[in-house]
Design an enzyme around this catalytic site. Structure first.
Site, PDB file in Angstrom:
ATOM      1  N   TYR A 132       4.441  18.767   2.930  1.00  0.00           N
ATOM      2  CA  TYR A 132       5.636  18.708   2.302  1.00  0.00           C
ATOM      3  C   TYR A 132       5.488  18.100   0.648  1.00  0.00           C
ATOM      4  CZ  TYR A 132       7.544  19.149   6.857  1.00  0.00           C
ATOM      5  OH  TYR A 132       7.646  19.448   8.221  1.00  0.00           O
ATOM      6  N   ASP A 148       1.179  26.441  16.361  1.00  0.00           N
ATOM      7  CA  ASP A 148       0.175  25.866  15.436  1.00  0.00           C
ATOM      8  C   ASP A 148      -1.113  25.930  15.998  1.00  0.00           C
ATOM      9  OD1 ASP A 148       2.097  25.143  13.257  1.00  0.00           O
ATOM     10  OD2 ASP A 148       2.249  22.963  14.132  1.00  0.00           O
TER      11      ASP A 148
END
Length: 317
Positions: A214, A255
Protein backbone atom coordinates in the site's frame (compact mmCIF):
# COMPACT_ATOMS: atom_id res chain seq x y z
CA UNK A 1 -29.50 8.43 -21.09
CA UNK A 2 -29.95 7.22 -17.52
CA UNK A 3 -27.01 6.00 -15.47
CA UNK A 4 -26.97 2.26 -14.62
CA UNK A 5 -27.50 2.72 -10.87
CA UNK A 6 -29.87 5.67 -11.04
CA UNK A 7 -32.51 5.38 -8.33
CA UNK A 8 -30.50 2.84 -6.27
CA UNK A 9 -29.45 3.59 -2.71
CA UNK A 10 -26.12 1.91 -1.93
CA UNK A 11 -24.53 1.82 1.52
CA UNK A 12 -20.76 1.60 1.07
CA UNK A 13 -19.27 0.01 4.21
CA UNK A 14 -15.70 1.05 4.93
CA UNK A 15 -13.25 1.62 7.77
CA UNK A 16 -14.29 -0.84 10.43
CA UNK A 17 -12.46 -2.17 13.47
CA UNK A 18 -9.55 -4.22 12.11
CA UNK A 19 -5.87 -3.29 11.68
CA UNK A 20 -6.71 -2.93 7.97
CA UNK A 21 -9.02 0.02 8.70
CA UNK A 22 -6.93 2.61 6.82
CA UNK A 23 -6.75 0.47 3.68
CA UNK A 24 -10.51 -0.10 3.87
CA UNK A 25 -11.15 3.64 4.06
CA UNK A 26 -9.21 4.11 0.81
CA UNK A 27 -10.97 1.16 -0.86
CA UNK A 28 -14.35 2.40 0.31
CA UNK A 29 -13.79 5.96 -0.87
CA UNK A 30 -12.75 4.78 -4.35
CA UNK A 31 -15.79 2.49 -4.61
CA UNK A 32 -18.19 5.13 -3.28
CA UNK A 33 -16.89 7.64 -5.84
CA UNK A 34 -17.46 5.06 -8.60
CA UNK A 35 -20.97 4.29 -7.33
CA UNK A 36 -21.83 7.98 -7.46
CA UNK A 37 -20.48 8.25 -11.01
CA UNK A 38 -22.76 5.32 -11.85
CA UNK A 39 -25.76 7.30 -10.61
CA UNK A 40 -26.36 5.69 -7.21
CA UNK A 41 -27.33 7.56 -4.08
CA UNK A 42 -24.44 6.56 -1.82
CA UNK A 43 -24.31 6.48 1.96
CA UNK A 44 -20.68 6.26 3.09
CA UNK A 45 -20.76 4.23 6.29
CA UNK A 46 -17.70 4.14 8.54
CA UNK A 47 -18.75 0.84 10.05
CA UNK A 48 -18.78 0.51 13.82
CA UNK A 49 -20.52 -1.71 16.35
CA UNK A 50 -23.73 0.24 15.79
CA UNK A 51 -23.84 -0.87 12.15
CA UNK A 52 -27.20 -2.63 12.53
CA UNK A 53 -28.87 0.52 13.85
CA UNK A 54 -27.21 2.70 11.20
CA UNK A 55 -28.31 0.48 8.33
CA UNK A 56 -31.81 0.06 9.75
CA UNK A 57 -32.16 3.84 9.69
CA UNK A 58 -30.63 4.22 6.21
CA UNK A 59 -32.68 1.44 4.55
CA UNK A 60 -30.32 0.98 1.56
CA UNK A 61 -31.21 -1.20 -1.42
CA UNK A 62 -27.85 -2.96 -1.29
CA UNK A 63 -24.59 -2.84 0.70
CA UNK A 64 -21.20 -2.63 -0.97
CA UNK A 65 -18.87 -4.19 1.59
CA UNK A 66 -15.44 -2.56 1.28
CA UNK A 67 -14.32 -3.66 4.75
CA UNK A 68 -11.07 -5.61 5.14
CA UNK A 69 -9.87 -7.96 7.86
CA UNK A 70 -11.50 -9.24 11.02
CA UNK A 71 -15.11 -8.34 11.78
CA UNK A 72 -15.80 -6.97 8.29
CA UNK A 73 -14.45 -9.83 6.20
CA UNK A 74 -14.74 -12.86 8.48
CA UNK A 75 -18.50 -13.44 8.45
CA UNK A 76 -19.45 -11.24 11.41
CA UNK A 77 -20.74 -8.24 9.46
CA UNK A 78 -22.13 -10.63 6.85
CA UNK A 79 -24.24 -12.21 9.62
CA UNK A 80 -25.59 -8.78 10.58
CA UNK A 81 -26.50 -8.08 6.95
CA UNK A 82 -28.24 -11.46 6.70
CA UNK A 83 -30.26 -10.66 9.82
CA UNK A 84 -31.27 -7.30 8.33
CA UNK A 85 -32.18 -9.05 5.03
CA UNK A 86 -29.96 -6.64 3.07
CA UNK A 87 -28.26 -7.76 -0.15
CA UNK A 88 -24.49 -7.34 0.12
CA UNK A 89 -21.41 -7.78 -2.04
CA UNK A 90 -18.79 -10.51 -1.99
CA UNK A 91 -18.93 -13.82 -0.12
CA UNK A 92 -21.48 -14.94 2.44
CA UNK A 93 -21.15 -15.87 6.11
CA UNK A 94 -19.69 -19.35 5.79
CA UNK A 95 -17.22 -18.66 2.98
CA UNK A 96 -16.07 -15.43 4.64
CA UNK A 97 -15.46 -17.08 8.01
CA UNK A 98 -13.75 -20.07 6.45
CA UNK A 99 -11.43 -18.09 4.17
CA UNK A 100 -10.35 -15.81 7.04
CA UNK A 101 -9.22 -18.80 9.12
CA UNK A 102 -6.06 -19.66 7.19
CA UNK A 103 -5.56 -23.13 8.69
CA UNK A 104 -9.14 -24.29 8.11
CA UNK A 105 -9.19 -22.74 4.64
CA UNK A 106 -5.97 -24.55 3.70
CA UNK A 107 -7.52 -27.87 4.78
CA UNK A 108 -10.58 -27.32 2.58
CA UNK A 109 -8.53 -26.09 -0.37
CA UNK A 110 -6.09 -28.99 -0.11
CA UNK A 111 -8.97 -31.47 0.01
CA UNK A 112 -10.12 -30.01 -3.31
CA UNK A 113 -6.76 -30.88 -4.86
CA UNK A 114 -5.13 -27.43 -4.69
CA UNK A 115 -1.52 -27.47 -3.47
CA UNK A 116 -0.87 -25.40 -0.32
CA UNK A 117 2.22 -24.98 1.90
CA UNK A 118 2.75 -27.26 4.89
CA UNK A 119 3.02 -26.00 8.45
CA UNK A 120 0.40 -25.50 11.12
CA UNK A 121 -0.74 -23.58 14.19
CA UNK A 122 1.66 -23.02 17.09
CA UNK A 123 1.61 -21.14 20.38
CA UNK A 124 3.36 -17.81 19.90
CA UNK A 125 5.23 -18.50 23.10
CA UNK A 126 6.65 -21.74 21.65
CA UNK A 127 7.49 -19.92 18.42
CA UNK A 128 9.45 -17.28 20.34
CA UNK A 129 11.25 -19.89 22.48
CA UNK A 130 12.84 -21.93 19.69
CA UNK A 131 12.54 -22.64 15.97
CA UNK A 132 9.44 -24.81 15.49
CA UNK A 133 10.68 -25.78 12.03
CA UNK A 134 13.90 -25.48 10.11
CA UNK A 135 14.37 -21.98 8.63
CA UNK A 136 13.45 -20.47 6.27
CA UNK A 137 9.83 -20.16 7.37
CA UNK A 138 7.02 -17.63 7.67
CA UNK A 139 5.09 -16.69 10.82
CA UNK A 140 1.72 -15.02 10.36
CA UNK A 141 -1.50 -14.37 12.29
CA UNK A 142 -4.11 -16.98 11.46
CA UNK A 143 -6.89 -14.45 10.82
CA UNK A 144 -5.46 -11.25 9.34
CA UNK A 145 -4.94 -9.96 5.83
CA UNK A 146 -2.78 -7.38 4.02
CA UNK A 147 0.36 -9.10 5.41
CA UNK A 148 -0.38 -7.61 8.83
CA UNK A 149 1.88 -9.21 11.44
CA UNK A 150 3.82 -11.40 8.97
CA UNK A 151 7.40 -12.30 9.97
CA UNK A 152 10.02 -13.98 7.78
CA UNK A 153 12.68 -16.15 9.42
CA UNK A 154 15.53 -16.85 7.01
CA UNK A 155 18.33 -19.37 7.08
CA UNK A 156 21.09 -18.31 9.46
CA UNK A 157 18.69 -16.34 11.69
CA UNK A 158 20.24 -15.62 15.10
CA UNK A 159 17.22 -17.02 16.87
CA UNK A 160 13.45 -17.51 16.77
CA UNK A 161 11.11 -14.57 16.08
CA UNK A 162 10.63 -12.88 19.45
CA UNK A 163 8.51 -10.17 17.79
CA UNK A 164 5.46 -12.33 18.51
CA UNK A 165 5.95 -11.52 22.22
CA UNK A 166 6.07 -7.74 21.70
CA UNK A 167 3.57 -5.73 23.79
CA UNK A 168 1.96 -4.51 20.57
CA UNK A 169 1.14 -8.02 19.35
CA UNK A 170 -2.66 -8.13 19.18
CA UNK A 171 -3.18 -11.05 16.81
CA UNK A 172 -3.88 -13.86 19.27
CA UNK A 173 -1.79 -16.49 21.03
CA UNK A 174 -1.76 -18.95 18.13
CA UNK A 175 0.18 -18.21 14.95
CA UNK A 176 0.47 -19.99 11.63
CA UNK A 177 3.97 -21.16 10.73
CA UNK A 178 4.64 -22.26 7.13
CA UNK A 179 7.74 -23.20 5.16
CA UNK A 180 9.02 -20.26 3.13
CA UNK A 181 8.70 -20.82 -0.62
CA UNK A 182 11.26 -18.88 -2.66
CA UNK A 183 10.49 -17.43 -6.05
CA UNK A 184 7.74 -15.34 -7.61
CA UNK A 185 4.88 -13.66 -5.74
CA UNK A 186 1.72 -14.13 -7.84
CA UNK A 187 -1.94 -13.19 -7.57
CA UNK A 188 -5.05 -14.28 -9.45
CA UNK A 189 -8.41 -12.52 -9.21
CA UNK A 190 -11.57 -14.57 -9.76
CA UNK A 191 -14.76 -12.87 -10.93
CA UNK A 192 -18.02 -14.79 -11.18
CA UNK A 193 -16.11 -18.06 -10.78
CA UNK A 194 -13.66 -17.36 -13.62
CA UNK A 195 -10.01 -16.37 -13.19
CA UNK A 196 -9.02 -13.08 -14.84
CA UNK A 197 -5.25 -13.24 -15.28
CA UNK A 198 -2.03 -13.62 -13.28
CA UNK A 199 -0.11 -10.71 -11.76
CA UNK A 200 3.52 -10.94 -10.70
CA UNK A 201 4.35 -8.72 -7.73
CA UNK A 202 7.90 -7.41 -7.44
CA UNK A 203 8.27 -5.68 -4.05
CA UNK A 204 10.92 -2.98 -3.75
CA UNK A 205 11.74 -4.18 -0.23
CA UNK A 206 12.28 -7.84 -1.17
CA UNK A 207 9.13 -8.88 0.70
CA UNK A 208 5.51 -8.13 -0.16
CA UNK A 209 4.59 -6.74 3.26
CA UNK A 210 1.99 -4.12 4.23
CA UNK A 211 4.16 -1.20 3.07
CA UNK A 212 4.95 -2.92 -0.22
CA UNK A 213 1.25 -3.48 -0.83
CA UNK A 214 0.00 0.00 0.00
CA UNK A 215 2.96 2.37 0.22
CA UNK A 216 4.03 4.74 -2.53
CA UNK A 217 6.33 2.82 -4.88
CA UNK A 218 6.26 -0.21 -2.60
CA UNK A 219 5.98 -2.75 -5.40
CA UNK A 220 5.74 -3.20 -9.15
CA UNK A 221 2.89 -5.20 -10.66
CA UNK A 222 3.60 -7.06 -13.89
CA UNK A 223 0.43 -8.01 -15.80
CA UNK A 224 0.47 -10.63 -17.16
CA UNK A 225 3.09 -12.33 -15.00
CA UNK A 226 6.46 -13.24 -16.50
CA UNK A 227 5.96 -16.97 -16.08
CA UNK A 228 5.41 -19.85 -18.53
CA UNK A 229 1.91 -20.03 -20.01
CA UNK A 230 1.41 -23.49 -18.49
CA UNK A 231 2.15 -22.14 -15.00
CA UNK A 232 -0.24 -19.23 -15.52
CA UNK A 233 -3.02 -21.61 -16.54
CA UNK A 234 -2.26 -23.79 -13.54
CA UNK A 235 -2.49 -20.79 -11.20
CA UNK A 236 -5.80 -19.71 -12.74
CA UNK A 237 -7.26 -23.21 -12.38
CA UNK A 238 -6.09 -23.38 -8.75
CA UNK A 239 -7.65 -20.00 -7.97
CA UNK A 240 -10.96 -21.06 -9.49
CA UNK A 241 -10.82 -24.35 -7.57
CA UNK A 242 -10.13 -22.63 -4.25
CA UNK A 243 -12.88 -20.04 -4.88
CA UNK A 244 -15.37 -22.86 -5.50
CA UNK A 245 -14.17 -25.09 -2.66
CA UNK A 246 -14.63 -22.33 -0.09
CA UNK A 247 -18.06 -21.42 -1.49
CA UNK A 248 -17.03 -17.89 -2.44
CA UNK A 249 -18.99 -15.58 -4.71
CA UNK A 250 -18.46 -12.26 -6.46
CA UNK A 251 -14.78 -11.26 -6.70
CA UNK A 252 -11.94 -12.93 -4.79
CA UNK A 253 -8.15 -12.87 -5.06
CA UNK A 254 -5.84 -15.82 -4.49
CA UNK A 255 -2.19 -15.30 -3.58
CA UNK A 256 0.55 -17.71 -4.68
CA UNK A 257 4.26 -18.41 -4.51
CA UNK A 258 5.97 -19.97 -7.51
CA UNK A 259 9.40 -21.58 -7.16
CA UNK A 260 10.57 -21.62 -10.76
CA UNK A 261 13.65 -23.72 -9.95
CA UNK A 262 11.62 -26.62 -8.56
CA UNK A 263 8.42 -25.86 -10.51
CA UNK A 264 6.50 -25.59 -7.24
CA UNK A 265 3.29 -23.53 -7.24
CA UNK A 266 1.43 -23.17 -3.93
CA UNK A 267 -1.67 -21.19 -3.02
CA UNK A 268 -1.14 -19.19 0.18
CA UNK A 269 -4.62 -17.79 0.83
CA UNK A 270 -7.88 -16.56 -0.67
CA UNK A 271 -9.04 -12.99 -0.03
CA UNK A 272 -12.83 -12.77 -0.15
CA UNK A 273 -12.87 -8.94 -0.25
CA UNK A 274 -9.79 -7.95 -2.23
CA UNK A 275 -8.52 -4.41 -2.04
CA UNK A 276 -10.04 -1.75 -4.26
CA UNK A 277 -7.36 0.89 -3.75
CA UNK A 278 -5.49 2.62 -6.60
CA UNK A 279 -2.67 0.05 -6.25
CA UNK A 280 -4.91 -3.00 -5.76
CA UNK A 281 -4.50 -6.13 -7.85
CA UNK A 282 -8.08 -7.11 -8.74
CA UNK A 283 -8.92 -3.76 -10.42
CA UNK A 284 -5.62 -3.90 -12.33
CA UNK A 285 -6.40 -7.37 -13.63
CA UNK A 286 -9.93 -6.35 -14.63
CA UNK A 287 -8.53 -3.30 -16.45
CA UNK A 288 -6.05 -5.54 -18.29
CA UNK A 289 -9.07 -7.40 -19.70
CA UNK A 290 -10.89 -4.21 -20.63
CA UNK A 291 -13.10 -3.93 -17.53
CA UNK A 292 -12.73 -0.41 -16.14
CA UNK A 293 -12.89 0.37 -12.43
CA UNK A 294 -16.46 1.72 -12.59
CA UNK A 295 -17.60 -1.31 -14.59
CA UNK A 296 -16.03 -3.61 -11.98
CA UNK A 297 -17.81 -1.78 -9.15
CA UNK A 298 -21.05 -1.90 -11.14
CA UNK A 299 -20.76 -5.65 -11.68
CA UNK A 300 -20.04 -6.31 -7.99
CA UNK A 301 -23.03 -4.19 -6.97
CA UNK A 302 -25.45 -5.69 -9.48
CA UNK A 303 -24.26 -9.20 -8.58
CA UNK A 304 -25.03 -8.50 -4.93
CA UNK A 305 -28.43 -7.00 -5.69
CA UNK A 306 -29.41 -9.85 -8.02
CA UNK A 307 -28.60 -12.44 -5.36
CA UNK A 308 -30.56 -10.54 -2.73
CA UNK A 309 -33.60 -9.94 -4.87
CA UNK A 310 -35.91 -6.97 -4.76
CA UNK A 311 -37.08 -7.82 -1.26
CA UNK A 312 -33.62 -8.03 0.27
CA UNK A 313 -32.04 -11.00 1.96
CA UNK A 314 -29.23 -13.24 0.82
CA UNK A 315 -27.96 -16.73 1.11
CA UNK A 316 -25.10 -17.46 3.49
CA UNK A 317 -23.14 -19.68 1.13
Amino acid sequence: MSLPLAGRHVACLMGGLSPEREVSLVSGAACADALERLGARVSRVDAGRDIAQVLTALKPDVCFNALHGEWGEDGVVQGVLETLALPYSHSGVLASALAMDKVKAKAVIAAAGVKVPGGGLYSRFDVARDHVMQPPYVVKPNAQGSSVGVILVFEGANGPPTEVLAPGWTFGDEVLVEPYVRGHELAVAVMDGKALTVTEIVPSTGFYDYEAKYGEGGSMHVVPARIPAEVAERAKAMAEGAHAALGCRGVTRSDFRYDDINDLLVLLEVNTQPGMTPTSLAPEQAAHLGIGFDDLVLWITEDAYARGGAGGGTTSR
